[in-house]
Design a protein around this motif. Structure first.
Motif, PDB file in Angstrom:
ATOM      1  N   ASP A 171       7.657  36.712  -1.439  1.00  0.00           N
ATOM      2  CA  ASP A 171       6.764  37.487  -0.571  1.00  0.00           C
ATOM      3  C   ASP A 171       5.541  36.625  -0.327  1.00  0.00           C
ATOM      4  O   ASP A 171       4.642  36.558  -1.176  1.00  0.00           O
ATOM      5  CB  ASP A 171       6.373  38.809  -1.247  1.00  0.00           C
ATOM      6  CG  ASP A 171       5.416  39.632  -0.413  1.00  0.00           C
ATOM      7  OD1 ASP A 171       5.277  39.346   0.800  1.00  0.00           O
ATOM      8  OD2 ASP A 171       4.794  40.570  -0.972  1.00  0.00           O
ATOM      9  N   PRO A 172       5.460  35.939   0.826  1.00  0.00           N
ATOM     10  CA  PRO A 172       4.360  35.000   1.063  1.00  0.00           C
ATOM     11  C   PRO A 172       2.987  35.663   0.941  1.00  0.00           C
ATOM     12  O   PRO A 172       2.819  36.842   1.262  1.00  0.00           O
ATOM     13  CB  PRO A 172       4.612  34.518   2.496  1.00  0.00           C
ATOM     14  CG  PRO A 172       6.076  34.749   2.716  1.00  0.00           C
ATOM     15  CD  PRO A 172       6.402  35.990   1.947  1.00  0.00           C
ATOM     16  N   ALA A 221       8.539  37.224  -7.593  1.00  0.00           N
ATOM     17  CA  ALA A 221       9.778  36.499  -7.301  1.00  0.00           C
ATOM     18  C   ALA A 221       9.475  35.254  -6.470  1.00  0.00           C
ATOM     19  O   ALA A 221       8.553  35.243  -5.646  1.00  0.00           O
ATOM     20  CB  ALA A 221      10.751  37.404  -6.556  1.00  0.00           C
ATOM     21  N   VAL A 222      10.248  34.205  -6.698  1.00  0.00           N
ATOM     22  CA  VAL A 222      10.111  32.978  -5.915  1.00  0.00           C
ATOM     23  C   VAL A 222      11.403  32.702  -5.154  1.00  0.00           C
ATOM     24  O   VAL A 222      12.489  33.132  -5.558  1.00  0.00           O
ATOM     25  CB  VAL A 222       9.761  31.768  -6.810  1.00  0.00           C
ATOM     26  CG1 VAL A 222       8.409  31.973  -7.479  1.00  0.00           C
ATOM     27  CG2 VAL A 222      10.832  31.509  -7.843  1.00  0.00           C
ATOM     28  N   ALA A 223      11.254  32.000  -4.043  1.00  0.00           N
ATOM     29  CA  ALA A 223      12.404  31.681  -3.197  1.00  0.00           C
ATOM     30  C   ALA A 223      12.898  30.269  -3.451  1.00  0.00           C
ATOM     31  O   ALA A 223      13.709  29.744  -2.689  1.00  0.00           O
ATOM     32  CB  ALA A 223      12.012  31.842  -1.731  1.00  0.00           C
ATOM     33  N   ARG A 251       0.639  33.094 -10.239  1.00  0.00           N
ATOM     34  CA  ARG A 251       1.743  33.666 -11.008  1.00  0.00           C
ATOM     35  C   ARG A 251       3.125  33.148 -10.583  1.00  0.00           C
ATOM     36  O   ARG A 251       4.009  33.000 -11.448  1.00  0.00           O
ATOM     37  CB  ARG A 251       1.718  35.192 -10.926  1.00  0.00           C
ATOM     38  CG  ARG A 251       0.421  35.859 -11.421  1.00  0.00           C
ATOM     39  CD  ARG A 251       0.155  35.614 -12.889  1.00  0.00           C
ATOM     40  NE  ARG A 251      -0.642  34.428 -13.138  1.00  0.00           N
ATOM     41  CZ  ARG A 251      -1.031  34.058 -14.343  1.00  0.00           C
ATOM     42  NH1 ARG A 251      -0.692  34.770 -15.406  1.00  0.00           N
ATOM     43  NH2 ARG A 251      -1.752  32.970 -14.507  1.00  0.00           N
ATOM     44  N   PRO A 252       3.379  32.857  -9.300  1.00  0.00           N
ATOM     45  CA  PRO A 252       4.705  32.324  -8.954  1.00  0.00           C
ATOM     46  C   PRO A 252       5.043  31.020  -9.671  1.00  0.00           C
ATOM     47  O   PRO A 252       6.225  30.713  -9.885  1.00  0.00           O
ATOM     48  CB  PRO A 252       4.621  32.118  -7.436  1.00  0.00           C
ATOM     49  CG  PRO A 252       3.625  33.127  -6.989  1.00  0.00           C
ATOM     50  CD  PRO A 252       2.593  33.152  -8.082  1.00  0.00           C
ATOM     51  N   THR A 276       6.598  32.075 -12.845  1.00  0.00           N
ATOM     52  CA  THR A 276       7.949  32.576 -12.551  1.00  0.00           C
ATOM     53  C   THR A 276       8.933  31.418 -12.450  1.00  0.00           C
ATOM     54  O   THR A 276      10.027  31.452 -13.019  1.00  0.00           O
ATOM     55  CB  THR A 276       7.968  33.360 -11.232  1.00  0.00           C
ATOM     56  OG1 THR A 276       7.003  34.409 -11.275  1.00  0.00           O
ATOM     57  CG2 THR A 276       9.344  33.959 -10.966  1.00  0.00           C
ATOM     58  N   PHE A 277       8.534  30.390 -11.726  1.00  0.00           N
ATOM     59  CA  PHE A 277       9.370  29.197 -11.547  1.00  0.00           C
ATOM     60  C   PHE A 277       9.641  28.525 -12.882  1.00  0.00           C
ATOM     61  O   PHE A 277      10.801  28.224 -13.223  1.00  0.00           O
ATOM     62  CB  PHE A 277       8.676  28.229 -10.591  1.00  0.00           C
ATOM     63  CG  PHE A 277       9.353  26.901 -10.458  1.00  0.00           C
ATOM     64  CD1 PHE A 277      10.434  26.746  -9.604  1.00  0.00           C
ATOM     65  CD2 PHE A 277       8.907  25.789 -11.165  1.00  0.00           C
ATOM     66  CE1 PHE A 277      11.070  25.509  -9.478  1.00  0.00           C
ATOM     67  CE2 PHE A 277       9.529  24.558 -11.044  1.00  0.00           C
ATOM     68  CZ  PHE A 277      10.618  24.425 -10.198  1.00  0.00           C
ATOM     69  N   LEU A 278       8.601  28.307 -13.664  1.00  0.00           N
ATOM     70  CA  LEU A 278       8.760  27.594 -14.929  1.00  0.00           C
ATOM     71  C   LEU A 278       9.662  28.342 -15.899  1.00  0.00           C
ATOM     72  O   LEU A 278      10.488  27.735 -16.596  1.00  0.00           O
ATOM     73  CB  LEU A 278       7.393  27.360 -15.571  1.00  0.00           C
ATOM     74  CG  LEU A 278       6.442  26.411 -14.834  1.00  0.00           C
ATOM     75  CD1 LEU A 278       5.089  26.377 -15.531  1.00  0.00           C
ATOM     76  CD2 LEU A 278       7.027  25.012 -14.730  1.00  0.00           C
ATOM     77  N   GLU A 279       9.512  29.642 -15.962  1.00  0.00           N
ATOM     78  CA  GLU A 279      10.238  30.436 -16.948  1.00  0.00           C
ATOM     79  C   GLU A 279      11.722  30.607 -16.618  1.00  0.00           C
ATOM     80  O   GLU A 279      12.477  31.194 -17.399  1.00  0.00           O
ATOM     81  CB  GLU A 279       9.549  31.789 -17.104  1.00  0.00           C
ATOM     82  CG  GLU A 279       8.185  31.654 -17.774  1.00  0.00           C
ATOM     83  CD  GLU A 279       7.341  32.912 -17.730  1.00  0.00           C
ATOM     84  OE1 GLU A 279       7.842  33.956 -17.243  1.00  0.00           O
ATOM     85  OE2 GLU A 279       6.179  32.867 -18.174  1.00  0.00           O
ATOM     86  N   ALA A 280      12.146  30.048 -15.491  1.00  0.00           N
ATOM     87  CA  ALA A 280      13.556  30.168 -15.093  1.00  0.00           C
ATOM     88  C   ALA A 280      14.420  29.025 -15.622  1.00  0.00           C
ATOM     89  O   ALA A 280      15.640  29.050 -15.448  1.00  0.00           O
ATOM     90  CB  ALA A 280      13.663  30.218 -13.569  1.00  0.00           C
ATOM     91  N   TYR A 281      13.806  28.038 -16.306  1.00  0.00           N
ATOM     92  CA  TYR A 281      14.556  26.838 -16.680  1.00  0.00           C
ATOM     93  C   TYR A 281      14.391  26.495 -18.164  1.00  0.00           C
ATOM     94  O   TYR A 281      13.458  26.950 -18.827  1.00  0.00           O
ATOM     95  CB  TYR A 281      14.107  25.646 -15.825  1.00  0.00           C
ATOM     96  CG  TYR A 281      14.299  25.896 -14.349  1.00  0.00           C
ATOM     97  CD1 TYR A 281      15.549  25.754 -13.756  1.00  0.00           C
ATOM     98  CD2 TYR A 281      13.240  26.323 -13.556  1.00  0.00           C
ATOM     99  CE1 TYR A 281      15.744  26.012 -12.406  1.00  0.00           C
ATOM    100  CE2 TYR A 281      13.417  26.579 -12.208  1.00  0.00           C
ATOM    101  CZ  TYR A 281      14.669  26.425 -11.642  1.00  0.00           C
ATOM    102  OH  TYR A 281      14.853  26.706 -10.304  1.00  0.00           O
TER     103      TYR A 281
END
Length: 209
Positions: free
Chosen positions: A98-99, A122-124, A149-150, A153-158
């Motif tokens: 959501d930009p 959420a990130v795209a 915060r995005p 989100t990105f970091l915590e996905a890997y």
């Protein structure tokens, strides 16, 4: 040492002492003048040497370095692109699903709300081959003292086990220190460096050296 920092086929010469510190804007112990960037100069002209260009890992998809950045106004993107140019890294933008609003006040209001609620928007952006990267530069603007915060989100996905994470930020006045704790918490198992606030693009190359 002759170093082709931007991989354009032309290297400049730099002096490093026994502890690895680069000389700049002085005369080296062996008698050579170096400018404010550390490059050897004669009569004001930078001395260069042609070098063979290695095959770009970024073009073969085999790079072990990634630059990932979040940028709303383009300032952090400019810094990220300079790091990519100098390292030959792969390059990706962290985009919010959501930009954020184009209005500064509206974007700030949303950022403050997300920070207060410690949300993970959420990130795209998805990196399918994160396992191939040994070093990841993470760039972001400082919002309300912290990373947007995005980025978390990105970091915590890997899985960051065994990787080196190098944070860098852009900011009008705030430093990077407050954001580093959250970056480290979001990258368990990684070696997260002290990071760098990029005040101007010209400071990036000496920092990378």
């Amino acid at each position: 040492q002759w170093i082709d920092g931007n991989q354009d086929g032309t290297a400049e010469c730099y002096y490093f002492d026994s502890e690895g510190w680069m000389a700049a804007d002085t005369r080296t112990p062996d008698g050579y003048q170096v400018n404010s960037d550390g490059a050897w100069v004669e009569n004001g002209l930078v001395m260069t040497q042609a070098v063979s260009l290695p095959e770009s890992a970024a073009n073969t998809g085999e790079s072990s370095v990634l630059v990932a950045y979040f940028s709303r106004t383009g300032t952090t993107e400019e810094a990220a692109r300079r790091i990519q140019e100098l390292t030959g890294a792969d390059f990706i933008e962290i985009e919010a699903a959501d930009p954020y609003p184009s209005s500064y006040s509206a974007a700030l209001s949303r950022a403050q709300r997300e920070l207060n609620q410690d949300t993970r928007p959420a990130v795209a952006t998805t990196v399918e081959n994160m396992a191939q990267y040994d070093v990841v530069y993470i760039g972001y603007p400082i919002w309300c003292g912290y990373a947007p915060r995005p980025v978390l989100t990105f970091l915590e996905a890997y899985d960051w086990s065994g990787k080196t994470v190098v944070p860098f930020c852009t900011s009008g006045s705030s430093g990077i220190s407050l954001s580093l704790g959250e970056i480290r918490e979001s990258c368990p198992g990684a070696d997260v460096t002290e990071g760098r606030r990029v005040n101007d693009i010209s400071s990036i190359e000496p920092w990378l050296r």
